[in-house]
Design a protein around this motif. Structure first.
Motif, PDB file in Angstrom:
ATOM      1  N   GLY A 283      20.814 -49.186 -25.653  1.00  0.00           N
ATOM      2  CA  GLY A 283      21.185 -48.521 -26.905  1.00  0.00           C
ATOM      3  C   GLY A 283      22.412 -47.640 -26.667  1.00  0.00           C
ATOM      4  O   GLY A 283      22.382 -46.761 -25.810  1.00  0.00           O
ATOM      5  N   THR A 284      23.485 -47.898 -27.415  1.00  0.00           N
ATOM      6  CA  THR A 284      24.717 -47.144 -27.157  1.00  0.00           C
ATOM      7  C   THR A 284      25.645 -47.110 -28.370  1.00  0.00           C
ATOM      8  O   THR A 284      25.773 -48.092 -29.088  1.00  0.00           O
ATOM      9  CB  THR A 284      25.490 -47.757 -25.968  1.00  0.00           C
TER      10      THR A 284
ATOM     11  N   VAL B 237      22.770 -55.623 -26.379  1.00  0.00           N
ATOM     12  CA  VAL B 237      23.332 -54.289 -26.588  1.00  0.00           C
ATOM     13  C   VAL B 237      23.100 -53.922 -28.051  1.00  0.00           C
ATOM     14  O   VAL B 237      23.437 -54.688 -28.953  1.00  0.00           O
ATOM     15  CB  VAL B 237      24.831 -54.256 -26.226  1.00  0.00           C
ATOM     16  N   VAL B 238      22.452 -52.785 -28.249  1.00  0.00           N
ATOM     17  CA  VAL B 238      22.168 -52.326 -29.609  1.00  0.00           C
ATOM     18  C   VAL B 238      23.032 -51.110 -29.877  1.00  0.00           C
ATOM     19  O   VAL B 238      23.003 -50.137 -29.110  1.00  0.00           O
ATOM     20  CB  VAL B 238      20.679 -51.952 -29.758  1.00  0.00           C
ATOM     21  N   THR B 239      23.824 -51.185 -30.922  1.00  0.00           N
ATOM     22  CA  THR B 239      24.760 -50.105 -31.177  1.00  0.00           C
ATOM     23  C   THR B 239      24.487 -49.467 -32.531  1.00  0.00           C
ATOM     24  O   THR B 239      23.527 -49.845 -33.222  1.00  0.00           O
ATOM     25  CB  THR B 239      26.208 -50.627 -31.060  1.00  0.00           C
ATOM     26  N   GLN B 240      25.289 -48.480 -32.864  1.00  0.00           N
ATOM     27  CA  GLN B 240      25.140 -47.860 -34.183  1.00  0.00           C
ATOM     28  C   GLN B 240      26.530 -47.664 -34.793  1.00  0.00           C
ATOM     29  O   GLN B 240      27.304 -46.832 -34.337  1.00  0.00           O
ATOM     30  CB  GLN B 240      24.433 -46.505 -34.070  1.00  0.00           C
ATOM     31  N   ILE B 241      26.817 -48.484 -35.781  1.00  0.00           N
ATOM     32  CA  ILE B 241      28.070 -48.372 -36.524  1.00  0.00           C
ATOM     33  C   ILE B 241      27.655 -48.123 -37.969  1.00  0.00           C
ATOM     34  O   ILE B 241      26.833 -48.858 -38.507  1.00  0.00           O
ATOM     35  CB  ILE B 241      28.893 -49.679 -36.453  1.00  0.00           C
ATOM     36  N   ASN B 242      28.173 -47.088 -38.566  1.00  0.00           N
ATOM     37  CA  ASN B 242      27.725 -46.757 -39.922  1.00  0.00           C
ATOM     38  C   ASN B 242      28.759 -47.030 -40.995  1.00  0.00           C
ATOM     39  O   ASN B 242      28.419 -47.046 -42.181  1.00  0.00           O
ATOM     40  CB  ASN B 242      27.270 -45.297 -39.984  1.00  0.00           C
ATOM     41  N   THR B 243      30.020 -47.193 -40.598  1.00  0.00           N
ATOM     42  CA  THR B 243      31.076 -47.468 -41.583  1.00  0.00           C
ATOM     43  C   THR B 243      32.052 -48.484 -40.991  1.00  0.00           C
ATOM     44  O   THR B 243      32.246 -48.547 -39.777  1.00  0.00           O
ATOM     45  CB  THR B 243      31.891 -46.200 -41.902  1.00  0.00           C
TER      46      THR B 243
ATOM     47  N   ALA C 272      23.342 -60.699 -26.899  1.00  0.00           N
ATOM     48  CA  ALA C 272      23.622 -60.383 -28.306  1.00  0.00           C
ATOM     49  C   ALA C 272      24.070 -58.940 -28.411  1.00  0.00           C
ATOM     50  O   ALA C 272      23.698 -58.100 -27.589  1.00  0.00           O
ATOM     51  CB  ALA C 272      22.366 -60.592 -29.154  1.00  0.00           C
ATOM     52  N   VAL C 273      24.885 -58.672 -29.402  1.00  0.00           N
ATOM     53  CA  VAL C 273      25.241 -57.287 -29.736  1.00  0.00           C
ATOM     54  C   VAL C 273      24.776 -57.066 -31.173  1.00  0.00           C
ATOM     55  O   VAL C 273      25.151 -57.812 -32.076  1.00  0.00           O
ATOM     56  CB  VAL C 273      26.755 -57.031 -29.627  1.00  0.00           C
ATOM     57  N   MET C 274      23.932 -56.068 -31.360  1.00  0.00           N
ATOM     58  CA  MET C 274      23.290 -55.876 -32.659  1.00  0.00           C
ATOM     59  C   MET C 274      23.536 -54.456 -33.144  1.00  0.00           C
ATOM     60  O   MET C 274      23.668 -53.527 -32.345  1.00  0.00           O
ATOM     61  CB  MET C 274      21.791 -56.113 -32.513  1.00  0.00           C
ATOM     62  N   ASN C 275      23.560 -54.306 -34.455  1.00  0.00           N
ATOM     63  CA  ASN C 275      23.824 -52.977 -35.006  1.00  0.00           C
ATOM     64  C   ASN C 275      22.606 -52.409 -35.729  1.00  0.00           C
ATOM     65  O   ASN C 275      21.948 -53.092 -36.489  1.00  0.00           O
ATOM     66  CB  ASN C 275      24.995 -53.039 -36.004  1.00  0.00           C
TER      67      ASN C 275
ATOM     68  N   ARG D 263      26.115 -58.247 -34.657  1.00  0.00           N
ATOM     69  CA  ARG D 263      25.185 -58.722 -35.668  1.00  0.00           C
ATOM     70  C   ARG D 263      24.467 -57.575 -36.353  1.00  0.00           C
ATOM     71  O   ARG D 263      23.827 -56.769 -35.692  1.00  0.00           O
ATOM     72  CB  ARG D 263      24.126 -59.590 -34.997  1.00  0.00           C
ATOM     73  N   PRO D 264      24.562 -57.477 -37.684  1.00  0.00           N
ATOM     74  CA  PRO D 264      23.768 -56.462 -38.384  1.00  0.00           C
ATOM     75  C   PRO D 264      22.279 -56.730 -38.128  1.00  0.00           C
ATOM     76  O   PRO D 264      21.828 -57.855 -38.304  1.00  0.00           O
ATOM     77  CB  PRO D 264      24.121 -56.685 -39.857  1.00  0.00           C
ATOM     78  N   TYR D 265      21.565 -55.693 -37.688  1.00  0.00           N
ATOM     79  CA  TYR D 265      20.171 -55.884 -37.300  1.00  0.00           C
ATOM     80  C   TYR D 265      19.271 -55.041 -38.211  1.00  0.00           C
ATOM     81  O   TYR D 265      18.497 -55.572 -38.989  1.00  0.00           O
ATOM     82  CB  TYR D 265      20.042 -55.513 -35.823  1.00  0.00           C
TER      83      TYR D 265
END
Ligand code: PLP
Ligand code: SF4
Length: 539
Positions: free
Chosen positions: A348-349, A378-384, A405-408, A436-438
């Motif tokens: 998570g990053t 990899v799970v990320t956090q993009i809000n905009t 996979a890279v997921m948001n 990928r939006p998750y």
């Protein structure tokens, strides 16, 4: 080799027209007016008929026939006339319609294509025109406003005395991180009152944003969505009333571990982040003071996972997992890969968004090596969409080539991404950036500090439901409430049941459909497939 079956042979000249085409022709011959149509229209139609006849014979194209029929339909309705009055016989039109079906690989008819499919697509387009008109202005991506961000970068570099090497390195970004209101005010255009407010609030709340992340803030917008995510405001102190126990205080069965589910566990491997979010769920754990955890803490967490063989998916989070030094990360992933029952891992990053400079070849090699053992996501956090720049996109692209996979996981936040336009734009932009939006989380009720950023559950439902049928299915996140585990919030599209049929609602239109359900008797049958063949049994 010419083994391909020429299915166009199957459509003969005598073949009757399909129902769609009969309906289309009935509509063409609806008028009762007599006399010739104006000359210019007759010439226009004659030219189209010629083109259709010529191009279908020579080049076997369908488009001229489609154009002819679509135009004819428009003209006869507008002029209230018949094709004859426009100088074209029914016989030649029927021949062209049949020719269209013969040419088309899938045998699509003129009635199906011009009468049905084209109007359906046109109608569908009306659902997205509003979005297409508004998104660049209302929710620009960091790629679209890259010129402005570059200008910010140049200014911030100069103000903070950063060299290009500083800017392009993780250590340079951290060394020059913006942690005080005075530095903030020197790099971001803020009203004097706001500066005083941030001064007051940062006595209680840790602020840190990298110069890179600060450069994403666009001036001239009161509540810039990047500013709101990174800089604490007065509400955070003023709201803080009733203390609710920190999230997962009641879900931590072992040191550093959180566990809601039997097969998934998280290791909170650090309390540090390169940027501290104003809406952080773990606000009670992170931020106050950077802490390096000792190997004995990791050891106890790993022992817990080793001792619980049903755990198959381990999520290394924080804080931010990529704040860990490469050596620690490599060691931790190696330990997890060494546990037989751990089959998949996640990191998570937010680093690729807040400090993409961290993503270098050494890190990528570590990720790839672990992914080779067992899938690593990899799970990320993009809000905009604003957070996706050419730089963060390059980081995500590089990561996506090395991991499974890279997921948001976005958080639905007021003024940040709580409109249809902003959320669609976010999901489409990250998909274009190899992510990928998750999930999209409804912002938690647990922390009074950020109750001013919360959005009603129903608003999020409207937004997420509005994506179905309008953007790619794999760009649609699941909408989730976190309340001791993740609870899906999508509205159901099942309205009722009648005589073995389910009544369903299409989320993208008013249209309802009846969907025949599987027959329960058929479903209950045990003697199906190979089981129908008697097996010799000995009694
Ligand atoms: C989010 C979370 C998970 C992972 O949930 P998924 O639905 O599998 O993504 C696991 N454990 C905890 C404590 C979490 O917060
Ligand atoms: S990156 Fe995650 S853990 Fe760190 S402050 Fe933001 S929300 Fe909290």
């Amino acid at each position: 080799m010419t083994t391909e079956f020429d299915r166009t042979q199957a459509v003969t000249d005598s073949m009757p027209m399909d129902a769609f085409t009969r309906e289309f022709f009935d509509d063409l011959y609806i008028s009762e007016t007599t006399g010739d149509a104006p000359d210019d229209l007759r010439q226009h139609v004659a030219a189209m008929v010629n083109a259709a006849e010529r191009d279908t014979a020579e080049m076997r194209l369908t488009k001229p026939i489609v154009t002819l029929f679509a135009e004819l339909q428009r003209i006869v309705h507008e002029q209230n006339c018949t094709p004859e009055q426009l100088g074209v016989t029914r016989e030649s039109l029927e021949e062209l319609a049949r020719r269209h079906t013969r040419i088309d690989e899938h045998g699509v008819t003129v009635g199906g294509r011009v009468g049905k499919a084209l109007p359906i697509v046109r109608k569908a387009q009306s659902r997205i025109t509003d979005y297409l008109e508004r998104h660049v202005h209302e929710a620009p991506s960091g790629i679209e406003v890259w010129d402005r961000i570059m200008a910010n970068q140049a200014r911030i570099k100069k103000t903070l005395g950063m060299s290009d090497v500083d800017w392009d390195s993780y250590s340079g970004q951290l060394r020059h991180a913006v942690e005080t209101v005075d530095v903030l005010a020197s790099v971001v255009d803020l009203p004097a009152e706001a500066v005083e407010e941030v001064r007051r609030v940062t006595r209680n709340y840790r602020m840190r944003l990298t110069p890179y992340y600060a450069s994403l803030i666009l001036s001239g917008r009161g509540n810039d969505p990047v500013l709101l995510q990174a800089v604490p405001t007065a509400e955070m102190v003023d709201n803080a009333g009733v203390e609710i126990p920190p999230v997962a205080a009641d879900h931590s069965p072992a040191r550093l571990i959180d566990q809601f589910y039997p097969r998934v566990a998280t290791i909170k491997a650090t309390n540090m982040c390169a940027m501290y979010c104003t809406h952080c769920l773990r606000i009670a754990h992170i931020g106050a003071k950077d802490r390096i955890y000792g190997k004995e803490a990791y050891g106890e967490a790993l022992d817990y996972i080793r001792a619980n063989p049903e755990i198959r998916d381990v999520l290394v989070t924080g804080g931010d997992a990529l704040v860990l030094p490469n050596a620690t990360l490599q060691w931790l992933l190696g330990e997890l890969d060494g546990i037989e029952h751990v089959r998949v891992k996640r990191l998570g990053t937010r680093i690729p968004v807040t400090t993409p400079q961290r993503v270098d070849n050494e890190l990528l090699d570590i990720l790839e090596a672990s992914n080779d053992h067992k899938p690593l996501r990899v799970v990320t956090q993009i809000n905009t969409a604003q957070e996706i720049t050419p730089v963060s996109k390059a980081a995500f692209k590089a990561i996506s080539r090395r991991v499974a996979a890279v997921m948001n996981q976005a958080v639905l936040l007021k003024g940040i991404n709580d409109t249809k336009v902003k959320m669609w734009k976010l999901c489409e932009t990250i998909q274009e950036a190899y992510v990928r939006p998750y999930y999209v989380f409804n912002c938690s009720y647990r922390n009074p500090q950020f109750s001013h950023l919360r959005v009603p559950v129903a608003v999020g439902q409207e937004i997420v439901e509005s994506m179905y049928g309008n953007i790619s299915g794999d760009a649609i996140p699941r909408y989730i409430a976190t309340a001791g585990g993740k609870i899906p919030l999508h509205r159901t599209n099942l309205l009722g049941r009648k005589d073995g049929n389910l009544r369903m609602q299409k989320p993208w239109s008013e249209e309802r459909v009846m969907y025949p359900d599987a027959d329960p008797r058929e479903y209950g049958r045990k003697d199906f497939g190979f089981a129908r063949h008697a097996v010799e049994t000995e009694e």
